[in-house]
Design a protein around this motif. Structure first.
Motif, PDB file in Angstrom:
ATOM      1  N   PHE A 312       0.300 -77.481 -48.620  1.00  0.00           N
ATOM      2  CA  PHE A 312       0.674 -77.372 -47.216  1.00  0.00           C
ATOM      3  C   PHE A 312       2.034 -76.696 -47.040  1.00  0.00           C
ATOM      4  CE2 PHE A 312      -2.888 -80.158 -46.561  1.00  0.00           C
ATOM      5  CZ  PHE A 312      -3.368 -79.739 -45.331  1.00  0.00           C
ATOM      6  N   ALA A 313       2.879 -76.741 -48.057  1.00  0.00           N
ATOM      7  CA  ALA A 313       4.111 -75.952 -48.016  1.00  0.00           C
ATOM      8  C   ALA A 313       3.758 -74.464 -48.000  1.00  0.00           C
ATOM      9  CB  ALA A 313       4.985 -76.287 -49.214  1.00  0.00           C
ATOM     10  N   TRP A 314       2.730 -74.084 -48.783  1.00  0.00           N
ATOM     11  CA  TRP A 314       2.267 -72.690 -48.820  1.00  0.00           C
ATOM     12  C   TRP A 314       1.637 -72.296 -47.490  1.00  0.00           C
ATOM     13  CZ3 TRP A 314      -2.759 -70.675 -48.467  1.00  0.00           C
ATOM     14  CH2 TRP A 314      -2.889 -69.312 -48.780  1.00  0.00           C
ATOM     15  N   ILE A 315       0.836 -73.207 -46.902  1.00  0.00           N
ATOM     16  CA  ILE A 315       0.202 -72.929 -45.609  1.00  0.00           C
ATOM     17  C   ILE A 315       1.262 -72.742 -44.528  1.00  0.00           C
ATOM     18  CG2 ILE A 315      -1.259 -73.890 -43.778  1.00  0.00           C
ATOM     19  CD1 ILE A 315      -2.886 -75.286 -45.954  1.00  0.00           C
ATOM     20  N   SER A 316       2.288 -73.582 -44.549  1.00  0.00           N
ATOM     21  CA  SER A 316       3.343 -73.477 -43.537  1.00  0.00           C
ATOM     22  C   SER A 316       4.115 -72.168 -43.679  1.00  0.00           C
ATOM     23  CB  SER A 316       4.305 -74.673 -43.642  1.00  0.00           C
ATOM     24  OG  SER A 316       5.040 -74.635 -44.854  1.00  0.00           O
ATOM     25  N   LYS A 317       4.261 -71.703 -44.918  1.00  0.00           N
ATOM     26  CA  LYS A 317       4.957 -70.438 -45.158  1.00  0.00           C
ATOM     27  C   LYS A 317       4.135 -69.268 -44.629  1.00  0.00           C
ATOM     28  CE  LYS A 317       7.308 -67.840 -48.835  1.00  0.00           C
ATOM     29  NZ  LYS A 317       7.604 -67.791 -50.284  1.00  0.00           N
ATOM     30  N   LYS A 318       2.811 -69.348 -44.766  1.00  0.00           N
ATOM     31  CA  LYS A 318       1.927 -68.280 -44.309  1.00  0.00           C
ATOM     32  C   LYS A 318       1.724 -68.321 -42.791  1.00  0.00           C
ATOM     33  CE  LYS A 318       0.973 -66.410 -48.299  1.00  0.00           C
ATOM     34  NZ  LYS A 318       1.335 -65.010 -48.600  1.00  0.00           N
TER      35      LYS A 318
END
Length: 445
Positions: A312-318
């Protein structure tokens, strides 16, 4: 937490000192055993088994007839309510006396003592002892965390705080899973060891948890400084913490986006924490899972939680933090809808898989989102104190309402409907937050 103008951080405290940081992180190693071994894995199933020994899941408590799981849920809710009520007072008094370590020690010993008290919970006639020990352990755990967290900005510079915080989390994960695996080995080999008492190893796990917590906590207690500041804060020691919370609430009136986010957080975290605390009870009571199956499931949740936090850290970055949170809350709603129909262990494991994925992500994202949204002020600590009280209050309402509905309807499945409603309210409010994008404000401290 920034020091107030009237409080100077003691120059005797060396920042970024490896020995101090490792000692601080060891408290996470010590107390995380309670959160995993007792709260998540072993005690809920043991409690349900002991309180159902007479062939019914109904117990008598203070003259009232209650479902055993309802009493357990409400008891936890009361514990978190107490912490929400007294944590501002505790923070204020410790700042005034500059004796944070002693308060941390008091709550550590209270929690460890409560954990060890559970060893003597041998049958359903001692339900007051079981619930009382759990309440003391929960208050001790949550109370000590207030002071444990206060050391972070004092022992590490701002650019190192994320890394140091992550170290504490890692220490806690390793310590807790190590003790849980040790307990699992004993439980799996009960017959080989010639033990006929089915309660012995679960009860020993409670005793071991208290001793583990008490023993490893001596490392930070020997190294961490007694107090954090060289000057007393301004104001009354008993009311200052509550005045700060009131001030934050007043400031929130001019920050509608942040205020809406906190309302959203209140509702969805109510659901998240209730699921995390009651999942094992649901698995044992509704699906009839054995203790070993529950322990393995909890270990799976821990591993998935770490991966989910990175996902979800990756999703938030995208995308964005709010979008990632909306996706997470949406998944939680689907989990609740599906969980109502769970009837087999396989169904439970599938639900646990998705819970693990979103469990770590939603908690880490919520805190980082809040940190980005708070105004530029000289008293960020007050905002985080408000955030913590908001979370504890949500946990109290969530657990008490879950227990009330469980007792009212006689089934934990019906309480899951309430969870879905809470998550839905949180999702709608997140949508409103996403639509409103005012500039970040600067507010005088």
């Amino acid at each position: 937490m920034n020091a107030r103008p009237s409080q100077r951080i003691s120059t005797a405290i060396a920042k970024n000192d490896r020995k101090t940081i490792n000692a601080w992180a060891m408290y996470d190693w010590a107390n995380s055993a309670y959160a995993l071994v007792i709260v998540s894995a072993i005690f809920p199933a043991y409690y349900n088994t002991i309180t159902s020994a007479d062939g019914t899941s109904t117990i008598s408590l203070f003259g009232l007839s209650m479902e055993n799981t309802a009493a357990y849920s409400i008891n936890l809710g009361i514990a978190f309510g107490l912490i929400a009520l007294i944590s501002p007072l505790l923070s204020s008094i410790s700042d005034y006396s500059s004796n944070h370590r002693s308060y941390m020690q008091f709550f550590c010993y209270l929690g460890a003592g409560g954990s060890m008290l559970l060893f003597f919970f041998t049958d359903y006639h001692l339900v007051y002892l079981g619930l009382g020990g759990m309440l003391l352990a929960t208050v001790g755990y949550s109370g000590s965390i207030v002071f444990y967290n206060s050391y972070l900005p004092v022992i590490a510079t701002e650019d190192r705080q994320d890394k140091v915080s992550a170290r504490g989390y890692a220490f806690g994960y390793i310590g807790a899973t190590t003790l849980l695996i040790i307990n699992l080995v004993f439980i799996l080999n009960q017959q080989a060891l010639g033990v006929t008492d089915d309660t012995l190893f679960p009860r020993l796990s409670f005793l071991l948890t208290g001793l583990w917590w008490l023993g490893f906590a001596q490392i930070p207690f020997r190294v961490l400084p007694r107090g954090l500041y060289t000057a007393k804060p301004v104001g009354n020691r008993f009311t200052q913490g509550y005045k700060k919370l009131k001030k934050v609430w007043q400031q929130l009136q001019s920050q509608p986006r942040l205020k809406t986010f906190l309302f959203s957080f209140f509702f969805y975290i109510m659901g998240v924490q209730t699921v995390m605390f009651m999942a094992s009870s649901f698995g044992e009571k509704e699906i009839h899972l054995g203790l070993t199956q529950l322990i393995v499931t909890v270990l799976l949740l821990e591993y998935l939680g770490i991966g989910g936090a990175f996902l979800f850290a990756w999703i938030s970055k995208k995308t964005s933090n709010i979008t990632a949170l909306m996706i997470s809350v949406g998944i939680w709603i689907m989990i609740c809808a599906g969980s109502y129909f769970i009837i087999t262990p396989i169904h439970f494991y599938i639900a646990a898989f998705f819970i693990g994925i979103v469990m770590g992500g939603i908690q880490s994202l919520s805190r980082s989102t809040f940190a980005k949204m708070i105004p530029k002020t000289g008293s960020n600590a007050a905002y985080f104190s408000f955030y913590d009280v908001c979370e504890k209050t949500a946990m109290m309402f969530g657990l008490v309402m879950f227990g009330y509905l469980d007792n009212l309807t006689g089934s934990m499945r019906n309480s899951i409907i309430a969870l879905a409603i809470w998550f839905t309210i949180g999702l709608v409010l997140l949508f409103l937050v996403d639509k409103a994008r005012p500039a970040r404000q600067t507010i005088p401290s």
